[in-house]
Design a protein around this motif. Structure first.
Motif, PDB file in Angstrom:
ATOM      1  N   UNK A 239       0.836  -1.017   0.002  1.00 16.44           N
ATOM      2  CA  UNK A 239      -0.134  -0.107  -0.162  1.00 16.44           C
ATOM      3  C   UNK A 239       1.085   1.586   0.082  1.00 16.44           C
ATOM      4  N   UNK A 240       1.784   1.137   0.855  1.00 18.37           N
ATOM      5  CA  UNK A 240       2.930   2.270   0.882  1.00 18.37           C
ATOM      6  C   UNK A 240       4.582   1.770   0.762  1.00 18.37           C
ATOM      7  N   UNK A 241       5.600   2.856   0.133  1.00 20.89           N
ATOM      8  CA  UNK A 241       6.442   2.502  -0.173  1.00 20.89           C
ATOM      9  C   UNK A 241       7.182   2.765   0.023  1.00 20.89           C
ATOM     10  N   UNK A 242       8.462   3.187   0.765  1.00 21.00           N
ATOM     11  CA  UNK A 242       8.559   4.471   0.821  1.00 21.00           C
ATOM     12  C   UNK A 242      10.788   3.642   0.276  1.00 21.00           C
ATOM     13  N   UNK A 250      16.453  -0.536  -7.491  1.00 20.54           N
ATOM     14  CA  UNK A 250      15.178  -0.618  -6.036  1.00 20.54           C
ATOM     15  C   UNK A 250      13.806   0.041  -6.740  1.00 20.54           C
ATOM     16  N   UNK A 251      14.216   0.863  -7.261  1.00 21.77           N
ATOM     17  CA  UNK A 251      12.647   1.829  -7.888  1.00 21.77           C
ATOM     18  C   UNK A 251      11.598   1.387  -8.457  1.00 21.77           C
ATOM     19  N   UNK A 265       6.881   7.630  -1.608  1.00 16.32           N
ATOM     20  CA  UNK A 265       7.564   8.318  -1.077  1.00 16.32           C
ATOM     21  C   UNK A 265       8.757   8.385  -1.428  1.00 16.32           C
ATOM     22  N   UNK A 266       9.825   8.957  -1.819  1.00 17.04           N
ATOM     23  CA  UNK A 266      11.812   9.296  -2.579  1.00 17.04           C
ATOM     24  C   UNK A 266      12.112   9.726  -1.682  1.00 17.04           C
ATOM     25  N   UNK A 288       3.012   9.320  -6.097  1.00 19.73           N
ATOM     26  CA  UNK A 288       4.856   9.685  -6.433  1.00 19.73           C
ATOM     27  C   UNK A 288       4.507  11.568  -5.452  1.00 19.73           C
ATOM     28  N   UNK A 289       5.182  10.799  -4.390  1.00 21.40           N
ATOM     29  CA  UNK A 289       6.070  12.057  -3.610  1.00 21.40           C
ATOM     30  C   UNK A 289       7.292  12.135  -3.322  1.00 21.40           C
ATOM     31  N   UNK A 290       8.007  13.344  -3.754  1.00 20.01           N
ATOM     32  CA  UNK A 290       9.601  13.714  -3.293  1.00 20.01           C
ATOM     33  C   UNK A 290       9.850  14.233  -2.430  1.00 20.01           C
TER      34      UNK A 290
END
Length: 350
Positions: A239-242, A250-251, A265-266, A288-290
């Motif tokens: 659901x959420x990836x950091x 990895x991305x 979140x990157x 996607x959030x920086x």
């Protein structure tokens, strides 16, 4: 006073005797007690292309530290409400903002377009004393000891990244088990995530992540993240990836293991541009959030409050510290970090 200095353009640092700084109007002088090493410090010591493009030596380096206020400059607020005082123990926000750009005036200080960074653009905290604007000083309670206080800069990165999206009941993937990734695992567990999975290429760091609260760790040299999903009985993805590593591989694997509508979140900075499968991002409706730095000062409130109310979280965050060295042995500290087989390295300046 002692200070770890980048004396000139080129590789290397020197522990030198330099004059003590004097606080100007609105500034605070701090006696440094503990300081943490960061990847940025390695770039500066090595003098890579990034360091050569931004630094103007000579400069005192270091931006992760905790200490005690020893002098207040003219105009620094004092008193019981939001004031500072001599003898107060503090951590420091390393981003000095302009205060006048649109983002600063709108309360989005972490998005200031004219940020000046301690230890990069101005003298930092690898020294007996450092001077900073009073607005960058964060008072700490007695429950936050010097070691924990020195972690607040990277801990803030972990908190900012992890709490970018609601985590309660969610399946969380963290790619990259450096110190920030390990602390993010502790935050995700504290915030009520259902499953926490951490991936990396270092067995040492994956064990730190397991100790910080990860349910499953994945050494991507030997296995795949999808196998962790099967082990946990997951059927739809995370659901959420950091993303904490900055690795293109990895991305790619992170996106492959996201569920429809996942939030990412990157934080990890890649060494060079790389391609992303935007078709998957679009069709799975992934957000996607920086993330950069800490939200000033909401992240600081959250980090402090969570640590003050949970012994277990304090222990898990502290577990990221694997090396403690005197400031005079700074070369050993840098060698340890450079090996990649450590957690957080703390230098004792007291």
């Amino acid at each position: 006073m002692r200070a770890l200095v980048k004396p000139h353009a080129g590789p290397g640092l020197e522990l030198r005797d330099v004059p003590e700084p004097v606080p100007g109007r609105g500034e605070v002088k701090i006696r440094v007690l503990r300081a943490g090493l960061c990847g940025t410090d390695l770039h500066i010591e090595r003098w890579d292309d990034w360091a050569a493009s931004v630094l103007r030596p000579p400069l005192v380096v270091g931006h992760e530290f905790y200490g005690e206020i020893v002098e207040l400059g003219e105009g620094v607020p004092t008193g019981d409400r939001c004031g500072l005082e001599v003898g107060q123990r503090v951590s420091v926000e390393g981003h000095v903002i302009c205060g006048t750009c649109r983002n600063c005036r709108a309360g989005r200080q972490h998005m200031c377009a004219h940020t000046s960074n301690l230890g990069v653009d101005r003298d930092g905290g690898f020294a007996d004393y450092v001077v900073v604007p009073h607005t960058n000083v964060w008072g700490q309670s007695d429950s936050i000891d010097p070691e924990l206080g020195a972690l607040f800069d990277p801990l803030g990165n972990a908190v900012h990244t992890a709490l970018s999206f609601p985590l309660a009941g969610e399946d969380v993937l963290i790619t990259g088990a450096g110190p920030i990734g390990v602390m993010a695992a502790a935050i995700a567990r504290h915030a009520g995530a259902r499953h926490v999975v951490v991936s990396d290429v270092s067995a040492t760091r994956l064990e730190l992540a397991r100790g910080a609260g990860a349910d499953v760790v994945v050494d991507v040299r030997k296995g795949r993240i999808v196998d962790a999903q099967r082990e946990l009985g997951m059927v739809e993805g995370f659901d959420v990836a950091l993303e904490m590593s900055g690795s293109a591989d990895a991305v790619t694997e992170l996106i492959e293991n996201c569920t429809h509508g996942a939030k990412v979140a990157l934080l990890g900075l890649p060494p060079e541009p790389f391609a992303i499968d935007w078709s998957t991002v679009i069709t799975r409706m992934i957000t996607i959030k920086g993330v950069y730095g800490r939200e000033m000062y909401d992240t600081w409130y959250k980090a402090t409050s969570m640590l003050m109310t949970s012994h277990q979280l304090r222990d898990r965050v502290r577990s990221v510290i694997t090396h403690r060295v005197p400031a005079e042995q700074w070369e050993d500290a840098f060698t340890a970090v450079r090996s990649g087989e450590v957690g957080k390295v703390i230098m004792d300046w007291s």
